[in-house]
Design an enzyme around this catalytic site. Structure first.
Site, PDB file in Angstrom:
ATOM      1  N   SER A  94     -25.839  10.185   0.375  1.00  0.00           N
ATOM      2  CA  SER A  94     -25.647  11.609   0.672  1.00  0.00           C
ATOM      3  C   SER A  94     -27.017  12.245   0.872  1.00  0.00           C
ATOM      4  CB  SER A  94     -24.841  12.291  -0.431  1.00  0.00           C
ATOM      5  OG  SER A  94     -24.360  13.545  -0.012  1.00  0.00           O
ATOM      6  N   ASP A 129      -2.622  -3.335   6.106  1.00  0.00           N
ATOM      7  CA  ASP A 129      -3.163  -3.478   4.755  1.00  0.00           C
ATOM      8  C   ASP A 129      -3.557  -2.152   4.119  1.00  0.00           C
ATOM      9  OD1 ASP A 129      -5.235  -2.918   6.436  1.00  0.00           O
ATOM     10  OD2 ASP A 129      -6.527  -4.566   5.799  1.00  0.00           O
ATOM     11  N   ASP A 166     -15.246   8.887   4.902  1.00  0.00           N
ATOM     12  CA  ASP A 166     -16.088   9.922   4.295  1.00  0.00           C
ATOM     13  C   ASP A 166     -15.557  11.308   4.657  1.00  0.00           C
ATOM     14  OD1 ASP A 166     -18.194  11.682   3.526  1.00  0.00           O
ATOM     15  OD2 ASP A 166     -19.617  10.036   3.704  1.00  0.00           O
ATOM     16  N   HIS A 197     -16.696   9.293   0.509  1.00  0.00           N
ATOM     17  CA  HIS A 197     -18.103   9.690   0.462  1.00  0.00           C
ATOM     18  C   HIS A 197     -18.845   9.000  -0.683  1.00  0.00           C
ATOM     19  CE1 HIS A 197     -21.637  12.029   1.214  1.00  0.00           C
ATOM     20  NE2 HIS A 197     -21.608  12.579   0.020  1.00  0.00           N
ATOM     21  N   ASP A 254      -5.975  -3.599  13.811  1.00  0.00           N
ATOM     22  CA  ASP A 254      -6.888  -4.718  13.575  1.00  0.00           C
ATOM     23  C   ASP A 254      -6.137  -6.018  13.306  1.00  0.00           C
ATOM     24  OD1 ASP A 254      -5.874  -4.281  11.044  1.00  0.00           O
ATOM     25  OD2 ASP A 254      -7.721  -3.421  10.249  1.00  0.00           O
TER      26      ASP A 254
END
Length: 517
Positions: free
Chosen positions: A153, A230, A378, A416, A226
């Protein structure tokens, strides 16, 4: 090696650009993996520093840790580095700083104190590195062989700032979710988070109770892109979710759908700040699809609540956007979402608080190694900002050159600096150390989650793909996959020129004011 108490007698005059006062030196054993000498002091005028010196087993490594938010607290926080073996066994010397001010997370510490602003911008980290290395050298009778920085951050911004302004301070830097675009992040980005969700009467349109509904719909649409369902989206850039598909039909229970206004808010929060003509006032995509459960940072549970995004924006707009004029009465409604307002707001503070210079030639020439990392989910700092910086780095210095000293890791499902639905605990510092000390380029890192799931993460643009055998919760069953056609990042936004070299300043304090070139 000198005794811990003897550190207080050190003459540190001339070590840095201001006097250093050491206030305490104490041997700590409780709760530590190994005994260490903790030194506390101040680099004038007000940079509190904390230095920890292992009593036994020092490996000649120095690790400096960064802060978060607007700092103001000099507590060593190893964060993701806690899983690094030299950190875990207490064999590295370390230090941190509060970056020149104490407490007051609302930013009011900056009012009328230009030196505190400079210390927060870049000086605090630098003078701490100089002072800590001098103490280490005196204590052990030899200097650090290798110096590292790790932070997330604002700590990520601090790491990039060191590489850009003081390239000789650290041999290796791990910069996570960097707030390097701080002047935009803490103004238009966070203000938009709030204002895009208010109606004409100032009431919130979307409340947090609808976030699980939205998240489930996003996963239903994009989780399997993908090849694996999941609960996480490996590359949200591939997701083409339309929140309008959740709009309520006649007679439908409103708890199971979105009103037209709520769906519009979801789209605005995802896309990010724009002006009336649709010109972007922050990098494309403010909040990725798949991160909806983390949106409680700016979507309240009930009317009348003040969300964190409002506090972030007001702290900066009131006390840091204009270095010489505090505006404690500033409200979010005072911010105009226009191109003219954009430049008026983010300059001049970007010239010394942002860390967006993509020319790291001096850092590279000194042998420096940089690992950038960011969670795709994030909710605070968009991973697109880090992608934009990485792309600017490659465009400025050349892709092959950058690949020899910098890598980027993007972690699916991580929020984050940690948390989120994806694997979020990993060791990022050991790969930096190995790269610096042995020339071994970092390959995959393995991230883990408390549920027991582990997944490999590869240097961007390579991603992990399930090999079709064994548990999908075991990193051993995944292989590296580099897309033949990489996803192109949309770099078209008003502030793109900020990712350039030459406009950054070194302000001076003159008669109580910050003077910029």
């Amino acid at each position: 090696m000198m005794g811990c108490a003897d550190v207080l007698g050190l003459d540190l005059g001339g070590v840095t650009d201001a006097p250093v006062t050491l206030r305490s030196a104490t041997v700590v054993t409780a709760g530590a993996p190994a005994p260490y000498c903790e030194v506390r002091g101040t680099v004038a005028p007000a940079n509190t520093i904390v230095v920890r010196l292992p009593v036994d087993g020092w490996t000649q490594r120095y690790v400096q840790t960064g802060c978060g938010g607007l700092c103001g607290n000099a507590n060593i926080n190893y964060g993701q580095a806690a899983t690094c073996p030299p950190i875990a066994d207490g064999t590295v010397a370390s230090a941190t700083t509060d970056m020149g001010h104490q407490g007051r997370p609302d930013g009011s510490w900056a009012a009328g104190d230009p030196q505190a602003q400079l210390d927060f911008a870049y000086r605090g980290v630098h003078v701490t590195a100089e002072t800590a290395k001098a103490i280490i050298t005196a204590f052990y009778g030899r200097s650090p062989a290798y110096s590292y920085f790790t932070g997330c951050s604002d700590g990520g911004r601090e790491g990039l700032m060191a590489a850009q302004r003081f390239p000789g301070d650290f041999d290796g830097i791990a910069a996570g979710a960097p707030a390097n675009n701080m002047a935009v992040q803490n103004t238009f980005h966070h203000a938009w988070n709030v204002l895009a969700n208010r109606d004409a009467d100032g009431e919130y349109i979307l409340l947090a109770g609808k976030l699980p509904l939205i998240h489930a719909a996003v996963l239903a649409a994009c989780d399997k892109l993908d090849g694996l369902r999941d609960g996480q989206i490996d590359d949200p850039r591939l997701c083409r979710f339309d929140p309008a598909r959740l709009r309520c039909h006649a007679g439908q229970d409103p708890a199971t759908c979105l009103s037209a206004a709520e769906a519009a808010v979801v789209r605005r929060l995802h896309d990010g700040a724009v002006d009336a003509r649709g010109r972007r006032l922050e990098p494309a995509v403010s909040h990725e699809w798949g991160s909806e459960l983390e949106w409680t940072l700016f979507v309240p549970a009930a009317q009348g609540q003040t969300v964190a995004s409002e506090n972030f924006a007001l702290s900066y707009l009131r006390y840091l956007a204009d270095p010489n004029e505090a505006r404690p009465g500033y409200q979010l409604s005072d911010l105009s979402f226009t191109v003219e307002s954009f430049w008026r707001t983010v300059l001049p503070s970007s010239t010394y608080l942002a860390a967006m210079d993509p020319d790291l030639s001096a850092f590279r020439r000194g042998g420096g190694k940089l690992l950038l990392w960011h969670g795709w989910n994030d909710q605070h700092i968009s991973p697109r900002s880090t992608l934009a910086y990485y792309d600017a780095l490659r465009a400025t210095m050349g892709a092959s050159t950058v690949d020899r000293f910098a890598k980027l890791y993007l972690l699916p499902g991580m929020a984050h600096c940690g948390g989120g639905e994806g694997p979020n605990t990993f060791d990022i510092l050991t790969p930096v150390m190995a790269w610096v000390e042995s020339g071994r380029p970092p390959a995959r890192i393995v991230a883990a989650k408390t549920t027991g799931r582990t997944r490999p993460v590869y240097p961007y643009p390579t991603v992990a793909r399930y090999d079709g055998t064994g548990s999908t919760d075991d990193a051993a069953n995944f292989v590296a996959h580099t897309p033949r056609v990489p996803v192109r990042n949309d770099l078209d936004w008003v502030g793109r020129p900020l990712y350039s070299h030459g406009y950054q300043t070194w302000p001076r304090v003159v008669d109580g004011r910050l003077v910029l070139r």
